[in-house]
Scaffold this motif. Structure first.
Motif, PDB file in Angstrom:
ATOM      1  N   GLU A   1      -9.758   1.421 -14.772  1.00 28.64           N
ATOM      2  CA  GLU A   1     -10.364   1.757 -13.495  1.00 28.64           C
ATOM      3  C   GLU A   1     -11.220   3.002 -13.683  1.00 28.64           C
ATOM      4  O   GLU A   1     -10.850   3.899 -14.434  1.00 28.64           O
ATOM      5  CB  GLU A   1      -9.252   2.048 -12.479  1.00 28.64           C
ATOM      6  CG  GLU A   1      -9.723   2.616 -11.170  1.00 28.64           C
ATOM      7  CD  GLU A   1      -8.579   3.099 -10.286  1.00 28.64           C
ATOM      8  OE1 GLU A   1      -8.868   3.386  -9.114  1.00 28.64           O
ATOM      9  OE2 GLU A   1      -7.436   3.219 -10.731  1.00 28.64           O
TER      10      GLU A   1
ATOM     11  N   ALA B   1     -12.759   6.343 -11.816  1.00 24.12           N
ATOM     12  CA  ALA B   1     -12.397   7.181 -10.680  1.00 24.12           C
ATOM     13  C   ALA B   1     -13.310   8.399 -10.667  1.00 24.12           C
ATOM     14  O   ALA B   1     -13.992   8.679 -11.647  1.00 24.12           O
ATOM     15  CB  ALA B   1     -10.927   7.597 -10.786  1.00 24.12           C
TER      16      ALA B   1
ATOM     17  N   TRP C   1      -0.223  -0.842 -10.610  1.00 21.56           N
ATOM     18  CA  TRP C   1      -1.516  -0.658  -9.963  1.00 21.56           C
ATOM     19  C   TRP C   1      -2.445  -1.818 -10.312  1.00 21.56           C
ATOM     20  O   TRP C   1      -3.459  -2.013  -9.666  1.00 21.56           O
ATOM     21  CB  TRP C   1      -2.167   0.651 -10.413  1.00 21.56           C
ATOM     22  CG  TRP C   1      -1.420   1.875  -9.986  1.00 21.56           C
ATOM     23  CD1 TRP C   1      -0.741   2.741 -10.790  1.00 21.56           C
ATOM     24  CD2 TRP C   1      -1.256   2.380  -8.656  1.00 21.56           C
ATOM     25  NE1 TRP C   1      -0.177   3.735 -10.040  1.00 21.56           N
ATOM     26  CE2 TRP C   1      -0.479   3.543  -8.728  1.00 21.56           C
ATOM     27  CE3 TRP C   1      -1.704   1.947  -7.402  1.00 21.56           C
ATOM     28  CZ2 TRP C   1      -0.135   4.283  -7.601  1.00 21.56           C
ATOM     29  CZ3 TRP C   1      -1.357   2.694  -6.279  1.00 21.56           C
ATOM     30  CH2 TRP C   1      -0.592   3.848  -6.389  1.00 21.56           C
TER      31      TRP C   1
ATOM     32  N   ASP D   1      -1.262   6.747   0.891  1.00 21.36           N
ATOM     33  CA  ASP D   1      -2.695   7.046   0.940  1.00 21.36           C
ATOM     34  C   ASP D   1      -3.543   5.798   1.151  1.00 21.36           C
ATOM     35  O   ASP D   1      -4.769   5.872   1.171  1.00 21.36           O
ATOM     36  CB  ASP D   1      -3.138   7.734  -0.362  1.00 21.36           C
ATOM     37  CG  ASP D   1      -2.485   9.091  -0.540  1.00 21.36           C
ATOM     38  OD1 ASP D   1      -2.299   9.797   0.478  1.00 21.36           O
ATOM     39  OD2 ASP D   1      -2.174   9.455  -1.687  1.00 21.36           O
TER      40      ASP D   1
ATOM     41  N   ARG E   1       0.848  -1.199   0.000  1.00 25.95           N
ATOM     42  CA  ARG E   1       0.000   0.000   0.000  1.00 25.95           C
ATOM     43  C   ARG E   1       0.878   1.242   0.000  1.00 25.95           C
ATOM     44  O   ARG E   1       1.929   1.265   0.631  1.00 25.95           O
ATOM     45  CB  ARG E   1      -0.909   0.027   1.231  1.00 25.95           C
ATOM     46  CG  ARG E   1      -1.953  -1.065   1.208  1.00 25.95           C
ATOM     47  CD  ARG E   1      -2.939  -0.900   2.358  1.00 25.95           C
ATOM     48  NE  ARG E   1      -3.948  -1.936   2.312  1.00 25.95           N
ATOM     49  CZ  ARG E   1      -5.089  -1.857   1.641  1.00 25.95           C
ATOM     50  NH1 ARG E   1      -5.360  -0.764   0.962  1.00 25.95           N
ATOM     51  NH2 ARG E   1      -5.946  -2.849   1.637  1.00 25.95           N
ATOM     52  N   ASP E   2       0.387   2.292  -0.720  1.00 24.69           N
ATOM     53  CA  ASP E   2       1.111   3.554  -0.713  1.00 24.69           C
ATOM     54  C   ASP E   2       0.711   4.353   0.528  1.00 24.69           C
ATOM     55  O   ASP E   2      -0.067   3.887   1.369  1.00 24.69           O
ATOM     56  CB  ASP E   2       0.897   4.329  -2.015  1.00 24.69           C
ATOM     57  CG  ASP E   2      -0.511   4.874  -2.188  1.00 24.69           C
ATOM     58  OD1 ASP E   2      -1.337   4.759  -1.256  1.00 24.69           O
ATOM     59  OD2 ASP E   2      -0.791   5.440  -3.262  1.00 24.69           O
TER      60      ASP E   2
ATOM     61  N   ARG F   1      -3.661   3.199  -0.947  1.00 25.31           N
ATOM     62  CA  ARG F   1      -4.029   2.536  -2.201  1.00 25.31           C
ATOM     63  C   ARG F   1      -3.151   1.305  -2.413  1.00 25.31           C
ATOM     64  O   ARG F   1      -1.951   1.336  -2.195  1.00 25.31           O
ATOM     65  CB  ARG F   1      -3.858   3.497  -3.382  1.00 25.31           C
ATOM     66  CG  ARG F   1      -4.825   4.652  -3.341  1.00 25.31           C
ATOM     67  CD  ARG F   1      -4.758   5.498  -4.574  1.00 25.31           C
ATOM     68  NE  ARG F   1      -3.383   5.807  -4.928  1.00 25.31           N
ATOM     69  CZ  ARG F   1      -3.010   6.361  -6.069  1.00 25.31           C
ATOM     70  NH1 ARG F   1      -3.896   6.656  -6.975  1.00 25.31           N
ATOM     71  NH2 ARG F   1      -1.746   6.616  -6.308  1.00 25.31           N
TER      72      ARG F   1
END
Length: 107
Positions: free
Chosen positions: A63, A65, A37, A22, A19-20, A24
């Motif tokens: 994705e 968003a 990703w 943030d 995970r980063d 994610r």
């Protein structure tokens, strides 16, 4: 590829999920020393093209968003040239039209 007891496919050898800052999720391929990703297991579970999608489903690497200023947009993680590349963001109406056109051509 065999599923685990919970029905989830294991990551390929040499891959790790992380995970980063943030929160994610991203994936690390220690074999090629690259990050992504896109979950490497998606190539076994997601449609490969828009023509193969059902309903609002998106193909491998895509994705949807949301941004407060521009609303819904779509990201193509596979063909993205850089994190700021505007070529990966598409107007939802244009993308839906492209999906419908592709599905009609395939039939």
């Amino acid at each position: 590829m065999h599923r685990r007891g919970n029905g989830e496919l294991p990551l390929p050898d040499g891959w790790k999920v992380s995970r980063d800052y943030d929160g994610r999720v991203f994936y690390i391929d220690h074999n090629s020393k690259q990050t992504s990703w896109v979950d490497p297991r998606d190539r076994f579970t997601k449609p490969l093209t828009f023509a193969d999608c059902v309903g609002d489903e998106l193909p491998l690497g895509w994705e949807d968003a949301y941004d407060d200023q521009i609303g819904v947009f779509y990201i193509d993680h596979i063909n993205m040239l850089s994190a700021s590349s505007s070529s990966t963001k598409y107007d939802p109406d244009i993308l839906k039209a492209e999906v419908m056109t592709t599905k009609v051509r395939v039939r």
